[in-house]
Every structure is written in C-alpha cells, then in structure tokens.
Design a protein around this motif. Structure first.
Motif, mmCIF file in Angstrom:
data_model
loop_
_atom_site.group_PDB
_atom_site.id
_atom_site.type_symbol
_atom_site.label_atom_id
_atom_site.label_comp_id
_atom_site.label_asym_id
_atom_site.label_seq_id
_atom_site.Cartn_x
_atom_site.Cartn_y
_atom_site.Cartn_z
ATOM 1 N N LYS A 69 0.826 -1.216 0.000
ATOM 2 C CA LYS A 69 0.000 0.000 0.000
ATOM 3 C C LYS A 69 0.854 1.259 0.000
ATOM 4 N N ASN A 70 2.142 1.125 0.342
ATOM 5 C CA ASN A 70 3.071 2.254 0.217
ATOM 6 C C ASN A 70 3.495 2.404 -1.237
ATOM 7 N N LYS A 71 3.606 3.620 -1.695
ATOM 8 C CA LYS A 71 4.001 3.868 -3.081
ATOM 9 C C LYS A 71 5.443 4.359 -3.105
ATOM 10 N N ILE A 72 6.274 3.655 -3.823
ATOM 11 C CA ILE A 72 7.696 4.014 -3.889
ATOM 12 C C ILE A 72 7.908 4.987 -5.035
ATOM 13 N N TYR A 73 8.015 6.252 -4.680
ATOM 14 C CA TYR A 73 8.310 7.296 -5.663
ATOM 15 C C TYR A 73 9.806 7.597 -5.636
ATOM 16 N N LYS A 74 10.309 8.112 -6.759
ATOM 17 C CA LYS A 74 11.636 8.707 -6.740
ATOM 18 C C LYS A 74 11.536 10.000 -5.931
ATOM 19 N N SER A 75 12.321 10.072 -4.878
ATOM 20 C CA SER A 75 12.173 11.197 -3.959
ATOM 21 C C SER A 75 13.324 12.180 -4.101
ATOM 22 N N TYR A 76 12.981 13.421 -4.428
ATOM 23 C CA TYR A 76 13.951 14.514 -4.512
ATOM 24 C C TYR A 76 13.561 15.634 -3.547
ATOM 25 N N ILE A 77 12.920 15.231 -2.430
ATOM 26 C CA ILE A 77 12.419 16.208 -1.458
ATOM 27 C C ILE A 77 13.563 16.836 -0.670
ATOM 28 N N GLY A 78 14.550 16.029 -0.294
ATOM 29 C CA GLY A 78 15.667 16.557 0.494
ATOM 30 C C GLY A 78 15.262 16.877 1.915
ATOM 31 N N LEU A 79 15.591 18.099 2.373
ATOM 32 C CA LEU A 79 15.307 18.531 3.746
ATOM 33 C C LEU A 79 15.898 17.565 4.775
ATOM 34 N N GLY A 80 17.122 17.106 4.475
ATOM 35 C CA GLY A 80 17.819 16.266 5.439
ATOM 36 C C GLY A 80 17.634 14.782 5.249
ATOM 37 N N TYR A 81 16.850 14.366 4.243
ATOM 38 C CA TYR A 81 16.608 12.952 3.989
ATOM 39 C C TYR A 81 16.766 12.674 2.492
ATOM 40 N N HIS A 82 17.566 11.651 2.166
ATOM 41 C CA HIS A 82 17.890 11.387 0.775
ATOM 42 C C HIS A 82 17.892 9.886 0.503
ATOM 43 N N ALA A 83 17.464 9.520 -0.699
ATOM 44 C CA ALA A 83 17.629 8.133 -1.125
ATOM 45 C C ALA A 83 19.111 7.794 -1.122
ATOM 46 N N THR A 84 19.425 6.573 -0.739
ATOM 47 C CA THR A 84 20.826 6.171 -0.643
ATOM 48 C C THR A 84 20.953 4.711 -1.032
ATOM 49 N N ILE A 85 22.146 4.287 -1.322
ATOM 50 C CA ILE A 85 22.415 2.889 -1.659
ATOM 51 C C ILE A 85 23.041 2.222 -0.446
ATOM 52 N N VAL A 86 22.376 1.209 0.094
ATOM 53 C CA VAL A 86 22.946 0.435 1.192
ATOM 54 C C VAL A 86 23.828 -0.642 0.570
ATOM 55 N N PRO A 87 25.136 -0.575 0.729
ATOM 56 C CA PRO A 87 25.992 -1.606 0.129
ATOM 57 C C PRO A 87 25.581 -3.002 0.597
ATOM 58 N N GLY A 88 25.502 -3.933 -0.351
ATOM 59 C CA GLY A 88 25.044 -5.284 -0.034
ATOM 60 C C GLY A 88 25.778 -5.939 1.115
ATOM 61 N N PRO A 89 27.111 -5.885 1.153
ATOM 62 C CA PRO A 89 27.807 -6.541 2.266
ATOM 63 C C PRO A 89 27.542 -5.905 3.622
#
Length: 949
Positions: A69-89
C-alpha cells in the motif's frame, strides 16, 4: 500444542520445564507465583483487547500486503533525507546480522572491541569530514543534535563572566524546518531565547551567546560563512553549524572556518530513509568542550598488558550519572546505524566518497543547465545537490506525480529538487522532461553529466580526509566481509549467550520481526512524502499506537521520541503544557525517588523543572511518608512525580496506588518510567496504577534490538486529558489539537523500526504478551532461588518474590579484596556478559534474564555465578594475583610459552565443562580507563598518539 504459534518461539522455557522451575521456586503454579509477586489491587480484571495472534507465516504475508500500500516514488524532497544505496555486504553482514544487532551498549569493553572499533571509525569519519577535534559515537537525529549544540553552547557561556546573563541564540532562517521546531521545544524550558533571521543581516550584538547556521541552506544555497564566523568570534559568539556530511567532501569543513560545534545526520552514508529513521546523527566539537559534550565518546586506551584497547571514554560525564546537574538527558546513541555509516566510509574510502559527491553535484549541475536552456531558471547561485526552480508548480506537480516523482514545493511558484546517490542519467532526463511538459517544450536527451561546478573556489575543500589505513584497505566485498566478520568475532552478543542486564531487557529480536526492514516498500519512503503515498505506514503506525494504548490503558500515543530518555522529556513537556493550559505555569517541582534512573532528573531539568528527591526506605521502596510530606510541602508548585514500576530495585511496590493518589491530591501528574514495562504487560498497566503518562522503551519490552546501544524508540502514552498536547511536526502535522512543538525531526520518529514492535505485538497477541510477562517473572525468580545461599538478593516483595529482575549483593566480597567489577570481568571467561554493574546500588549486580531464555541457559548462568562465588572463597585478601583480579583471560595469555600465574590455564579459561563446547575469547585483557582518560584519543590516530606523555 500449536507449533506454529509465535509465542512458542519467543518464550524460552518449554512446557515440560515448567514444573521443575516452579518446584525450584517453591510454588505450585504460575498463577500462585504471580499472586505472590504482584499486588492484587493492580491486577487487570480483563484480558487485553487485542486482535488474535498471527503466526509468523501469516504475519509475513500481512506485512507484505500492507507494504504494497506504500508507493515508492523517486524522492527529490531533500530537507535532510535522501535516497541512498545500502551496500550489499553492509546490509547482509551488519543490518541483518544478529551478531551486530543484538549486542548491548559496550560498558564491558573487553568483549565489545569489534563494535568499539567500528564506532571509532565512525568518529574518525566525522572528525575528518567536519574538520573538528572530537566527535561522539552518534546522537539521535540531526534536529535533536542541533538542540544539543545549543544546550552545550549555553552551558559553555557560563564559564565566561561577561556572557553569564546572556540568553539569546541566533538561528539562521536557512535552518531545516523540523530542526527549528525542535529548537523551539528545547529552548524555552532552559531559558534560551531564539532569534530567527537572515544571517547576512545579523548585527553580532553582545546579547547573543551563540548562533546556528545550515550548510548548505535548507533549499540548497551554499553560503560562504567565513566572514560571519570571524565576526562572531570577535564578539565572543559561539558558532554551531548543521552540515550535510556528504557535502563536506566538496565544501570547506566548518572546523576550518572556525566553528565551535558541527552537527548533522549520516543518513546519506548508506542508511535507508525508512520514513524518518532510525539514522545516526553526528556531533563534533572542540576538545575543550569535551566535558559538556552529550552522548558517548569511544576512546583509545591500553589493557593490562599495555596493548591497545578501546572503551567508552569519560564515562563519568554520562548524563545518567550527572543526574540533576546534567545538561543533556541523552544516555544512548544510534550505534547500529553509526556502525553502518562508518562502514560505508570504510568501504568507499576517500576516493569513493569523492566519486559519489561529485556524481551528485554533477547531476544537480546538469539538470540546472538543462532547465535553464528550457527557460525554467534555477535560482541558487551556488549549490551542492539541491536546486531551486521558478515555475508553475501546479503543472509540474501533476506531471511529476504521473511519473511517480516527488519534488518539494516551497510555494506555488517554487520547486526544490535534491539529488542523491541513486540519481541516474535516466532520472535526470525524466526530471527535465517533466518541466518541459509543464511548459509545452521539447528537449533533446541528456547523454552525459556536466563537468562544471557551481561551488566558488574559496569554499571548495582542499584538505585531505580519511587517509588512515582502515579507509583505504577494504574496498572489495571479500575484504570488507572479512573485516566485518573479524570485528563481529570480538563482540559478545545475544547470539552467543544470555545478556542478563537488569533494567535493559535484552530479549529475543525475532528474525520474522526484523525481515521487513530490508523490504524496499518499507525502507524507501521519505518522511515528508505525501500521506497518500504512505498508506501502509499510516495503517501500521496507527495500529501500533492503538495496541500500545490497549497495553498501557491510556487514550493516546505519540511514536515521535527516538529514545527512552527522549520519551521522558516528551512526557514531561506534555505535563508542562497541560499545567500551562490550566493557568498553572508555576507548577515546576518534579518529585523523583532516590532510586530512579539518572535520566529522570536530567529530563526534568531539561523540561524546566526543579528536582526534589524523595527518600528510599530500608527495604528499597519509596518512603511513602517522606513523599507525602514533600508533596504537601510543594502542593502549590507540584508538577509531577517520576516513578518507575516495578521499582528500579526489582520490586512491585504495594503502595503504588497510594503514592499516585497522594500526587493527584496535591495537584500533580504522575509520569511513569516504562523501563520495566516488561513486568507489566497483560498483568497490570500504568493507567490502573494511577499514572497519567508513561514512556515505553520499544527497544526493551517490545523487542527492537539494542544494536550495541541503539536504535531506540521511546513513545509516550497518555491519559485522555493529555492527548491534546502530544507533539506535532512542522511539515507533516501530527499530535493533538493543542500540540507542543516537535520532540524529534521526523513526524513519527524512527518509523522503520516500529515495524519490529508491531510484529512483536501482532504475533504474540494477548495471551502471548501476558505469558511473556509471566515467564519473565518466572525466570527471574528461578535464578533468584538457584543463587540462594551463594548470593543475597537485596530487595524482594512482601512475599519474598522478585519482579522480572533482582539485585544481588556483592559488597561483602570486598573483605576478600574482590570488587563487583572483578565478578563482571570473570563472567567473560565463562562466556557471559555481566549483568548491570553498580546500578541502582553501588557494589551490586542487577540481573534480568527476560522470558526469552530457556532453562538450560539459565542453569549455565547460575552455574557460572556459583563457580565464581566459590572462587571468591578461595581468594586470599592479601593476594591480588588471583583468577578474578586477572580476569578476563585472553587466548594470547593461554597460548603463551610461559604461564607464571598461581592457578592453571584450565582454571583460567575453562573452569566449567560447558565452556569448551563454545568458548568466547575476550579480545583484550582488562582495559585501563584511567589511562584512556588521561590520554583522550577518539579517532584512528597513528601509533605515536598512544604513547603516554
């Protein structure tokens, strides 16, 4: 027996163990034990009205359906929170690894060397990127870190006579809105006057003790603060800077500009957004301010052999020890997230971080150039990752939503776009196409990133960072995996043996509760995303609030606080607002029993209250007559009582309802510390006891992992008359109709890990929750009876029973020259983490086994404690060269060519038969705290730095 019932997996003792355990305790039934333990007048008359328990399989299907039910949008909102890549290992070997997420706070340094090294890496990363001298091992979030910076500078000003009566604090209007809200909450009770304005128009008057700047500004503009900071210094105004940690790869570090404190979040270093948290904040400052610094500092010292070792430095500075003299109530951190962020820096190293920062900046520049060509002009003159565009917002928003993209809309004519590590050329083309569509233009595809920079030369970073070997060695997955494993082997966590820390409730963190944290439709949502994009989150959070309301008997809950101490503060601020709404501004006295957690008086001071301590009677309970006398003495000023139940001494005090009535009769409110809620759920609750508000440690009672000292969640549950005052958020309104300003940055705090507690409650249901409480009491009393005759239990209830924990007496062993610390260190040789040492009574151990431990593990622990008791008897008081004083014993000691100790190697390392089957080796010998405090080193310094002056 239902073998698919989650309670069967969560609760340790088996059905066929029950009669043996009850016989050991000396009772006929579980119900008799509960009757002899819990005062009858506070027992719940009806079972908790909760939904039937789900099986683990049903829950996983449910959580997937809810997540969808959550919608995953590409987020460019910023304000201290950013999409990031969690390295697999890192995700696989830390976030999803119980060897990391079930560890406890590293108070026992010898069996926490791995975690301590990971945190030292984190501190080094912060020190070098900020250009400061000292950093702590993380705080709760950026907003509260900024508030801690304000409090530190306010505290520091008292050392300078000419600033002694100055209380104004300037805040740049470029500050993040959620940070400003938290500053508003925190400033008023301690007497700080906030002045918000344009830093370029600030007059540097001597009315100010400090100032806070955002770097870059909230919508991306990068300012050159050099002249501002210089002028501030000339006027003896201290400077705090809230800085984007990744931008400091490219920007001049605030420390090089002359900042006194630098704060921020490390969320960009491989931590998912998670609808607001948990994320490790950072706090860096000058070494001269180390005694005022909040949180924990990991420092380098030596062990008994003079070898390098790590431990928590300046432990006497911790706020729960300073009590009402504290300047902060923070006694925890976001350790698991700090470990991940530090490991992100290790994995990428300086070259990798430069690549990521450059790619983000070039993405922003490329998009700005393309938009300018379209005639949609970008307004920031200098930026790192965020651009501001003037356009028809309505058209852009419609086009963006059609493409599942979120921008931040400042007003009807202005859009903010923040780029991040995940942004690709395809994403850039999509963004530009949205604007082209909004104005009816065509564009040519962008095929490469711009090589231009908008950052002026004078504020470009020129200094090196992260040159230490650890940041330049583990850049392949194989190398990083082995490094993480090496550190993990140096830590004793719950996946090795029971951690029986009293008041800390180290229970099972079930795998099924943890698995959803890795699902993208839970961990990829921005906290300021439109509510309709977070429907699954909203359903889950609302349901969790309802579950906690039922469990506590209260009417309302806020999940915003990010730790138990922050929950204490939130509860007191709600009480404060309630009194003020009734015209009772003068109610400022908090009564606190002498046995209370040290964060209680610290929180009260932060909330603007004055602490009056009430006595403890000889049996360890609250002295009711002393409390009555003080409640009546201060009845015109009484704000509240802060009380822990069961008591910190591990007893259900029979007079608790009389105590709460005394407070109410004198116009006060009752705040109940929920540290021991594990002994209440399903049997009693704060509302029945007579409390008005309580905080809950979801990282204790409700199974969120400690992770080595965090994440934590500390929601407060309140009676109906306090619901209107629950805290809000400036961007996504929450809370009551007369809400106080924000307690933490995100609307629902660390929403991602709330999934764990939601799963815990949903899979246990009413019967499983109640049984968990009963078995916690059973396990504690089983240990109490097994240790009888070897150790004295300091306090018990009226029928001789302990609650879910007990305190055992160790002070008489001083006659043999043995301190309680020696017992704690010797337990390491037996494969156990020590119980809580010297709290709440010096020279004692507080033991809490929790319901999750089976009888075999309880027996092993008791066998170890009894064996140590016999070793104490063998000690000659004049001989310091004994097996306890030399503990712990390392593998290096046991395999050395020479053995000069007056006992055998076998006695040192394998005193009981079970140990050989699963031996845990402490990584270092006993650490030297005093040496470390004399030579404070809290980063990966060269070896010369470890030499004592």
């Amino acid at each position: 027996m239902r073998t698919d019932a989650f309670a069967l997996r969560h609760i340790g003792p088996r059905e066929n163990d029950l009669q043996h355990m009850l016989k050991t305790i000396g009772t006929e039934s579980m119900e008799q034990l509960i009757y002899e333990t819990l005062p009858d007048d506070i027992r719940l008359k009806e079972p908790l009205q909760l939904d039937p328990a789900m099986t683990e399989y049903e829950y996983m299907n449910h959580i997937r359906e809810l997540g969808a039910k959550n919608k995953i949008y590409k987020s460019y909102i910023g304000l201290g929170y950013h999409a990031t890549i969690v390295p697999g290992p890192i995700q696989r070997n830390i976030l999803e690894n119980p060897g990391w997420y079930t560890a406890y706070t590293p108070y026992q340094a010898e069996i926490a060397q791995g975690r301590l090294e990971a945190l030292l890496n984190f501190q080094t990363t912060i020190i070098e990127l900020t250009g400061m001298e000292i950093a702590n091992a993380s705080l709760l979030d950026e907003s509260t870190s900024a508030a801690e910076a304000m409090a530190l500078l306010f505290d520091v000003r008292t050392r300078e006579q000419k600033k002694n009566n100055v209380n104004k604090f300037f805040v740049s209007e470029e500050i993040l809105p959620q940070t400003l809200s938290v500053l508003e909450t925190r400033s008023i009770p301690i007497g700080v006057e906030l002045v918000v304005g344009n830093h370029e128009e600030f007059d540097f008057s001597d009315e100010f003790f400090g100032a806070l700047l955002q770097y870059p500004g909230k919508f991306g503009q990068v300012y050159d603060y050099a002249s501002f900071i210089t002028k501030a210094k000339e006027n003896n105004i201290k400077i705090a800077v809230a800085a984007d940690i990744l931008s400091l790869v490219k920007l001049v570090p605030p420390g090089e500009l002359g900042a006194d404190v630098v704060v921020g979040t490390t969320q960009r270093f491989g931590i998912p957004m998670g609808y607001g948290g948990p994320h490790a904040a950072y706090f860096a400052t000058k070494e001269e301010y180390k005694r005022s610094m909040p949180g924990r500092i990991i420092g380098v010292t030596v062990d008994a052999n003079g070898n390098r070792a790590l431990r928590m430095a300046l432990q006497t500075r911790e706020q729960h020890i300073k009590r009402e003299k504290a300047t902060s109530n923070i006694c925890t951190a976001q350790v698991l997230l700090a470990v991940m962020a530090g490991m992100y820096a290790v994995y990428h190293g300086p070259k990798g971080l430069r690549y990521i920062a450059n790619k983000i900046h070039r993405s922003a520049v490329t998009t700005a150039e393309a938009l300018n060509e379209l005639g949609v002009y970008q307004a920031n003159s200098s930026f790192f990752d965020t651009i501001v565009v003037k356009t028809d917002v309505a058209k852009v928003q419609a086009a963006a939503e059609a493409e599942s993209i979120n921008f931040y809309y400042i007003d009807r004519e202005t859009v903010s776009i923040s780029f991040n590590e995940t942004t690709s050329l395809k994403d850039i083309n999509n963004i530009v196409q949205i604007f082209a569509e909004a104005i009816g233009r065509e564009i040519d595809p962008i095929t490469e990133l711009s090589g231009e920079s908008t950052i002026p030369h004078e504020i470009q970073r020129t200094s090196d960072f992260l040159q230490h070997e650890v940041f330049n060695k583990y850049h392949s997955e194989t190398a990083l995996m082995r490094y993480i494993k090496k550190l993990e082997r140096r830590d004793l966590a719950l996946n090795h043996s029971m951690i029986s820390l009293g008041s800390c409730t180290m229970k099972l963190n079930a795998a099924t509760e943890m698995l959803p944290l890795s699902l993208p439709y839970w961990n990829s949502i921005h906290p300021f995303a439109p509510m309709e994009q977070a429907e699954g989150y909203q359903i889950m959070l609302k349901k969790l609030e309802e579950q906690l309301n039922v469990i506590t008997g209260f009417a309302g809950t806020t999940l915003q606080p990010n730790s138990g101490a922050q929950g204490e503060y939130a509860g007191l601020m709600v009480i404060r607002a309630y009194h003020q709404s009734n015209g009772d501004d003068h109610r400022d006295i908090a009564l606190i029993p002498a046995s209370a957690h040290g964060t209680n008086p610290a929180s009260a001071i932060m909330a603007g209250m004055k602490v009056v301590v009430t006595k403890t009677s000889e049996n360890g309970n609250i002295d009711v007559e002393d409390l009555r006398s003080k409640a009546e003495q201060y009845k015109d000023r009484l704000s509240c009582l802060m009380v822990t139940y069961p008591s910190t001494h591990g007893v259900y005090e029979a007079s608790i309802k009389e105590i709460t009535k005394i407070i109410h009769d004198n116009g006060g409110q009752v705040y109940m510390d929920g540290a021991n809620m594990n002994a209440q759920v399903g049997l009693t609750n704060p509302a029945t006891i007579g409390a008005d508000v309580c905080h809950l440690n979801l990282h204790k009672t409700f199974a969120i992992p400690h992770g080595g000292g965090g994440p934590g969640v500390g929601p407060i549950c309140v009676a109906e008359h306090l619901v209107p005052f629950l805290p809000t958020n400036p961007i996504v309104p929450t809370g009551g109709s007369n809400a106080i300003t924000a307690i933490s940055g995100a609307p629902w705090g660390s929403a991602l890990v709330c999934l764990i507690s939601y799963g815990y409650i949903t899979m246990l249901g009413e019967e499983g929750l109640t049984d968990s409480t009963k078995y916690a009491i059973l396990n504690a009393n089983y240990i109490k009876e097994k240790l009888k005759g070897h150790y004295q239990t300091l306090y018990t209830g009226e029928m001789g029973r302990a609650a879910h924990e007990m305190i055992i007496e160790c002070r008489p062993f001083k006659q043999k020259g043995i301190e309680v610390t020696d017992i704690a260190k010797r337990l390491m040789d037996y494969g156990f983490h020590a119980p809580t040492v010297s709290f709440p009574v010096a020279g004692t151990l507080m033991i809490e086994p929790t319901e999750s431990e089976n009888v075999e593990e309880l027996d092993r622990f008791c066998d170890a404690m009894i064996a140590i008791r016999k070793e104490i008897e063998e000690v000659d008081a004049d001989d310091k060269n004994n097996v306890l004083k030399n503990a712990p014993h390392t593998l290096a000691m046991l395999t050395a060519d020479e053995w000069l100790l007056p006992y055998t190697r076998e006695k040192a390392a394998f005193p009981l038969d079970y140990i050989a089957d699963n031996k845990f080796w402490p990584a270092v010998r006993r650490v030297d705290d005093a040496y470390g405090d004399r030579n404070l080193i809290c980063s990966c310094a060269p070896i010369e730095a470890y030499m004592e002056n």
